[in-house]
Design a protein around this motif. Structure first.
Motif, short mmCIF file in Angstrom:
data_model
loop_
_atom_site.label_atom_id
_atom_site.label_comp_id
_atom_site.label_asym_id
_atom_site.label_seq_id
_atom_site.Cartn_x
_atom_site.Cartn_y
_atom_site.Cartn_z
N SER A 1 0.83 -1.20 0.00
CA SER A 1 0.00 0.00 0.00
C SER A 1 0.87 1.25 0.00
O SER A 1 1.85 1.34 0.75
N SER B 1 0.47 5.58 0.02
CA SER B 1 -0.40 6.76 0.14
C SER B 1 0.41 8.01 -0.13
O SER B 1 1.62 8.05 0.13
N GLN C 1 -4.69 6.92 -1.73
CA GLN C 1 -4.11 5.67 -1.31
C GLN C 1 -4.30 4.64 -2.41
O GLN C 1 -5.39 4.54 -3.00
N GLN D 1 1.74 3.69 9.06
CA GLN D 1 2.36 4.07 7.81
C GLN D 1 3.79 4.53 8.06
O GLN D 1 4.08 5.15 9.07
#
Lengths: 116, 110
Positions: A31, A33, A48, A105
């Motif tokens: 992932s 973002s 994202q 994150q």
């Protein structure tokens, strides 16, 4: 292990131009973002991506777009640059999508974009 | 709409002078609250994740706590190297979108 890497580190553009910013996530992270951080404020969410699909979009105009590649790296594109687009653009990666809120994150050091 | 308010905006401490930073939030169903540290010219560095009221986490001189309306980051006997901006972020139920506060700029004088 390498962290999140972003390129370029600094960029100067003029109004109306187009810019592409690049991000490589931590190995194994799927992932990515993107955030915009204006001086004196917290990061503001732009996009994202997870497994090459858009999973979230913040309140930014259509001039902003992004994509994620099969190797999970990502690009942020901004068209028709405005003076107000001057900011630090941050990329963050996480193992999985943000569903459940249990994925911290990890941020890169950003691209400092200046619009003249 | 999720909202996060951090206070104070700026804090100056003497080395060894303990204090707390506040993060007040308004969300529809908290899924997670995150604390980050950001040094000038750098990206945010992850510190803690808190999920439910009553939860506490510690790391060196830092301790994060969570209630139903706010989170505190307690700094015990700070050192000059703790000087940084501390950011709080929340994710609400069903949302992929983290909402950040504006941060607290901490300066610790030797």
């Amino acid at each position: 292990d390498a962290g999140v890497t972003q390129s370029p580190t600094h960029l100067i553009k003029t109004r109306g131009q187009h810019v592409t910013l690049r991000c490589s996530p931590i190995s194994g992270h799927k992932s990515v973002s993107w955030y915009q951080q204006v001086l004196g404020q917290g990061p503001q969410f732009i996009f994202q991506y997870y497994e090459k699909e858009e999973r979230g979009r913040g309140n930014f105009p259509d001039r902003f777009s992004a994509r994620q590649f099969p190797n999970y790296s990502s690009e942020l594109n901004v068209n028709a640059l405005l003076l107000g687009d001057s900011a630090l653009y941050l990329c963050a990666s996480s193992l999985d999508a943000l569903v459940g809120g249990n994925q911290p994150q990890h941020f890169g050091d950003g691209t400092r974009l200046s619009i003249l | 709409e999720d909202q996060v308010t951090q206070s104070p905006e700026a804090l100056r401490l003497q080395e060894g002078e303990s204090s707390s930073l506040n993060c007040s939030y308004t969300v529809s169903g908290l899924r997670g609250l995150f604390w980050y540290r950001q040094d000038p010219g750098k990206g945010p560095e992850f510190l803690f994740t808190l999920y439910s009221a009553g939860e506490e986490k510690e790391k060196e001189r830092l301790k994060a706590t969570l209630t139903k309306k706010e989170s505190f980051l307690h700094i015990t006997a700070p050192k000059p190297e703790d000087s940084a901006t501390y950011l709080c972020a929340v994710i609400s139920g069903g949302s992929y979108i983290p909402t950040f506060g504006r941060g607290t700029s901490l300066i610790v004088h030797p």
